[in-house]
Scaffold this active site. Structure first.
Site, PDB file in Angstrom:
ATOM      1  N   SER A   1     -34.016   9.410   4.066  1.00 36.29           N
ATOM      2  CA  SER A   1     -34.176   9.452   2.607  1.00 36.29           C
ATOM      3  C   SER A   1     -35.584   9.809   2.164  1.00 36.29           C
ATOM      4  CB  SER A   1     -33.795   8.099   1.994  1.00 36.29           C
ATOM      5  OG  SER A   1     -34.713   7.095   2.409  1.00 36.29           O
TER       6      SER A   1
ATOM      7  N   HIS B   1     -32.645   6.401  -1.471  1.00 40.31           N
ATOM      8  CA  HIS B   1     -32.593   5.834  -0.124  1.00 40.31           C
ATOM      9  C   HIS B   1     -31.186   5.325   0.225  1.00 40.31           C
ATOM     10  CE1 HIS B   1     -33.616   3.449   3.377  1.00 40.31           C
ATOM     11  NE2 HIS B   1     -33.158   2.379   2.770  1.00 40.31           N
TER      12      HIS B   1
ATOM     13  N   GLU C   1     -32.489   1.208   9.717  1.00 35.52           N
ATOM     14  CA  GLU C   1     -33.513   1.784   8.840  1.00 35.52           C
ATOM     15  C   GLU C   1     -34.327   2.893   9.518  1.00 35.52           C
ATOM     16  OE1 GLU C   1     -33.608   1.467   5.738  1.00 35.52           O
ATOM     17  OE2 GLU C   1     -32.611  -0.440   5.322  1.00 35.52           O
TER      18      GLU C   1
ATOM     19  N   HIS D   1     -28.306   5.756   3.540  1.00 34.21           N
ATOM     20  CA  HIS D   1     -27.329   4.849   4.157  1.00 34.21           C
ATOM     21  C   HIS D   1     -25.880   5.308   4.069  1.00 34.21           C
ATOM     22  CE1 HIS D   1     -29.944   1.532   5.262  1.00 34.21           C
ATOM     23  NE2 HIS D   1     -30.553   1.618   4.089  1.00 34.21           N
TER      24      HIS D   1
HETATM   25  N1  TIH Z   1     -39.317   4.865   2.698  1.00 39.58           N
HETATM   26  C1  TIH Z   1     -37.979   5.107   2.246  1.00 39.58           C
HETATM   27  C2  TIH Z   1     -37.923   6.289   1.281  1.00 39.58           C
HETATM   28  O1  TIH Z   1     -38.949   6.728   0.799  1.00 39.58           O
HETATM   29  O2  TIH Z   1     -36.832   6.768   0.989  1.00 39.58           O
HETATM   30  C3  TIH Z   1     -37.366   3.904   1.582  1.00 39.58           C
HETATM   31  C4  TIH Z   1     -37.251   2.698   2.483  1.00 39.58           C
HETATM   32  C5  TIH Z   1     -36.915   2.647   3.780  1.00 39.58           C
HETATM   33  C6  TIH Z   1     -36.895   1.343   4.328  1.00 39.58           C
HETATM   34  C7  TIH Z   1     -37.203   0.439   3.506  1.00 39.58           C
HETATM   35  S1  TIH Z   1     -37.514   1.156   1.999  1.00 39.58           S
HETATM   36 FE   FE2 Z   2     -32.341   0.602   3.629  1.00 41.25          FE
END
Ligand code: TIH
Ligand code: FE2
Length: 307
Positions: A243, A179, A224, A184
């Site tokens: 991600s 992630h 996010e 990011h």
């Molecule tokens: N859900 C995302 C992932 O599976 O990569 C990770 C997160 C996004 C936001 C908070 S945790």
């Molecule tokens: Fe994040």
């Protein structure tokens, strides 16, 4: 050096008071973790996996001992961790070209993302330093929002280094190294995006506790889970979409509602436990979003000065 006053609450979490200001990145203490550290919850897919738990504890400890200015130690990822990385990369590379925003796709080749090797934070920093001046630094888990947001003001992005559990590669409710690095890092190399993220951080320096909570939601619905208009299409720029191939497919399916972001309005409740987003907030462009967030930041700037 001014220390933040932290008093312990029942859960052992730090209550950060607003009576003392964060003046520099040295006042951002990453020692206090509110969640997603080494103590896995009962419903975590790794809860019954002792080897996974030991790994998490080791990485959490490494992150806790890192000090600003010291080189970030490399993490040696195991064959199993690299296999998870490879599997996620494979799935994402089928979706990102159509569904990630153009700035993301422009930045992506700057980074050495390939199968067989999980990149190290220092490698990311070498690119970011030259591109926009951002630094990623290790953190053991979820920080207090005031600290996390303040880091952004000083172009420091706190990043976990552990790998998601191999039993559920398509989506994890907690941030992990996939992630952070794939979601990011690439966009932090884009100047307009960089300003957008930093303006959320700058707003936090002048914010009281209520405004910090509001800013956390604004962060959540942009950095996010934000989407951006490109002609008549909607593209992902939120790291939580980029991600997760589960979330990307969900966004691409058009099942979720779309709404214009207004940082001045109360934001809907957010939770790590809600699964895929049922609503995404849309920006017309990063430049527009950055302007909007900067005007919100300016509205918070009294009574004290914003550094
Ligand atoms: N859900 C995302 C992932 O599976 O990569 C990770 C997160 C996004 C936001 C908070 S945790
Ligand atoms: Fe994040």
């Amino acid at each position: 050096r001014v220390r933040l006053q932290a008093s312990s609450k029942a859960a052992g979490a730090a209550a950060v008071t607003t009576s003392e200001r964060i003046h520099s990145i040295y006042d951002v203490d990453n020692g206090q973790i509110l969640g997603f550290g080494a103590d896995l919850a009962e419903d975590h897919p790794g809860f019954h996996d002792p080897a996974y738990k030991r790994r998490r504890a080791w990485l959490a400890e490494m992150a806790k001992t890192h000090r600003i200015g010291s080189p970030i130690p490399n993490v040696e990822y195991s064959a199993a961790e690299v296999a998870t990385w490879d599997a996620v990369l494979e799935e994402l590379s089928g979706l990102l070209p159509q569904h990630a925003c153009r700035e993301y796709l422009r930045c992506l080749p700057l980074f050495d993302f390939r199968k067989g090797k999980v990149p190290q934070l220092e490698e990311m920093n070498a690119v970011l330093r030259a591109a926009t001046g951002w630094t990623v630094r290790p953190v053991a888990g979820l920080m207090h929002p005031r600290h996390f947001l303040a880091g952004l003001a000083f172009k420091h992005f706190h990043s976990t280094q552990y790998m998601r559990h191999p039993s559920k590669p398509s989506y994890t409710p907690e941030p992990d190294v996939v992630h952070e690095l794939i979601g990011h890092v690439p966009l932090l190399a884009d100047p307009d995006y960089s300003r957008l993220v930093q303006s959320i951080g700058l707003a936090s320096l002048a914010a009281d506790d209520k405004q910090i909570w509001h800013l956390t939601k604004v962060y959540w619905y942009t950095v996010e889970f934000g989407v951006v208009r490109e002609g008549d299409r909607i593209k992902a720029f939120g790291a939580g979409i980029l991600s997760s191939y589960g979330e990307l497919a969900h966004m691409a399916s058009g099942a979720a509602a779309l709404e214009r972001l207004d940082p001045f309005k109360p934001q809907p409740r957010m939770s790590y436990k809600d699964g895929y987003q049922q609503r995404y907030f849309v920006l017309d462009s990063f430049a527009e979003g950055s302007e909007l967030l900067r005007s919100y930041a300016a509205s918070l700037a009294s009574p004290g000065p914003v550094q």
